[in-house]
Design an enzyme around this catalytic site. Structure first.
Site, PDB file in Angstrom:
ATOM      1  N   ASP A  15       0.783  -1.121   0.207  1.00  0.00           N
ATOM      2  CA  ASP A  15       0.056   0.018   0.123  1.00  0.00           C
ATOM      3  C   ASP A  15       0.803   1.308   0.211  1.00  0.00           C
ATOM      4  O   ASP A  15       2.083   1.123   0.159  1.00  0.00           O
ATOM      5  CB  ASP A  15      -1.000  -0.064   1.221  1.00  0.00           C
ATOM      6  CG  ASP A  15      -1.805   1.350   1.334  1.00  0.00           C
ATOM      7  OD1 ASP A  15      -2.384   1.465   0.416  1.00  0.00           O
ATOM      8  OD2 ASP A  15      -1.485   1.949   2.431  1.00  0.00           O
ATOM      9  N   ASP A  17      -0.193   5.262   0.887  1.00  0.00           N
ATOM     10  CA  ASP A  17      -0.414   6.352   2.015  1.00  0.00           C
ATOM     11  C   ASP A  17      -0.622   5.703   3.219  1.00  0.00           C
ATOM     12  O   ASP A  17      -1.461   4.672   3.507  1.00  0.00           O
ATOM     13  CB  ASP A  17      -1.699   7.149   1.571  1.00  0.00           C
ATOM     14  CG  ASP A  17      -1.617   8.526   2.442  1.00  0.00           C
ATOM     15  OD1 ASP A  17      -0.863   8.472   3.093  1.00  0.00           O
ATOM     16  OD2 ASP A  17      -2.528   9.354   2.154  1.00  0.00           O
TER      17      ASP A  17
END
Length: 327
Positions: A15, A17
């Site tokens: 992932d 952010d």
């Protein structure tokens, strides 16, 4: 090769952010961790639910922060959404796009035709755009009510910004859901499609899903049947990990991406030297805070999970419980 967590995998499905960067800056140690993985022959696939940006733009942003990233390394929910449409529609089918030009380009790349009206639309694909307004949502509602296939790139209720959480694509999807009475197919996390697509595109087989959100990254990795590592550098908290439902429980728990270079068995929930946990979640002993959390998770999850009340016995346990936010 080192006998650590990284040695078990040939691709990291990571992932962005909260895991690699927070706001305008890289998470401390994240660039070095990804670079070391690359040096050891482990590829990184950057997996994002954000459908508003082109893969090339995402890669450029990551490269600016120092991550070894190319366009081919990035997988977005717009790509996964377009792939879902192409698998169910004939070439040239008309797709009403609610989202940015980046999403429209992915749809076109799959041999489908982008339209801006509900009239004759065979499908609707909905992704985040800050410019989405009532008229866009109204056209989508009309098309869906007329029988159009509906794909949402993701259903994240909020979008992280430097000013705090803002309405995400899931909030806009909720408007159309209420107005149409329909449920969309979902391409992004926590549905498995995006992660499965990223693994396929990587050309590797032994993937580890890494993220900071239990309800998207970890649930998505679990749904895809892959091992998962949650890092506590973003959204999810130690209490949320402890109280996570079965679908959101990580295989491994680490403070940050440095966990990749620790022994796998040290990262998995389970009993830990120095800590004792009673059936009533009474914690005693002393040691590393995350080891205490791993021990608490093992006992609590085995008992069925749910809301947890941790009782600390002794000064060291009370201090650890306070630092973990479990008091």
């Amino acid at each position: 090769m080192s006998d650590d967590l990284l040695s078990r995998f040939d691709v990291l499905l990571v992932d962005l952010d909260g895991t690699l960067y927070a706001g305008p800056s890289a998470v401390p140690g994240a660039v070095e961790a990804i670079a070391t993985a690359q040096d050891r022959g482990v590829r990184t696939s950057y997996v994002t639910n954000n459908a508003s940006r082109r893969p090339s733009d995402v890669a450029a942003h990551l490269a600016e922060l120092g991550f070894p990233a190319t366009t081919e390394d990035v997988r977005t929910s717009s790509q996964a959404g377009a792939a879902m449409l192409a698998a169910q529609l004939p070439e040239g089918a008309r797709v009403l796009v609610v989202g940015t030009s980046a999403l429209a380009e992915e749809v076109t790349r799959r041999g489908l035709r982008v339209v801006d009206s509900a009239d004759g639309a065979d499908a609707v694909v909905q992704g985040h755009s800050p410019d989405t307004g009532w008229r866009n949502l109204a056209e989508a509602t009309l098309a869906i009510r007329q029988g159009a296939l509906w794909v949402a790139t993701n259903v994240d209720p909020t979008l992280p910004t430097d000013r705090g959480p803002m309405p995400g694509n899931g909030s806009m999807v909720g408007v159309v859901r209420i107005a149409s009475g329909a449920e969309p197919q979902v391409a992004g996390k926590p549905a498995p499609t995006l992660i499965q697509e990223a693994l396929r595109a990587s050309g590797r087989e032994r993937g580890l899903v890494v993220g900071d959100r239990l309800d998207t990254d970890i649930e998505g990795g679990n749904a895809a049947g892959l091992p998962t590592l949650v890092v506590l550098t973003g959204v999810s908290t130690p209490r949320e990990v402890l109280e996570a439902p079965g679908s959101q429980r990580p295989t491994y728990l680490g403070a940050n991406l440095g966990a990749l270079f620790q022994p796998a068995e040290d990262l998995a929930p389970g009993s830990r030297d120095g800590w004792a946990v009673g059936d009533d979640l009474a914690l005693s002993g002393e040691g590393d805070d995350l080891d205490a959390l791993r021990a608490l998770c093992a006992v609590h999850w085995a008992a069925g999970g749910g809301a947890a009340r941790v009782r600390a016995e002794g000064d060291a346990a009370r201090a650890a419980v306070d630092r973990l936010g479990l008091a």
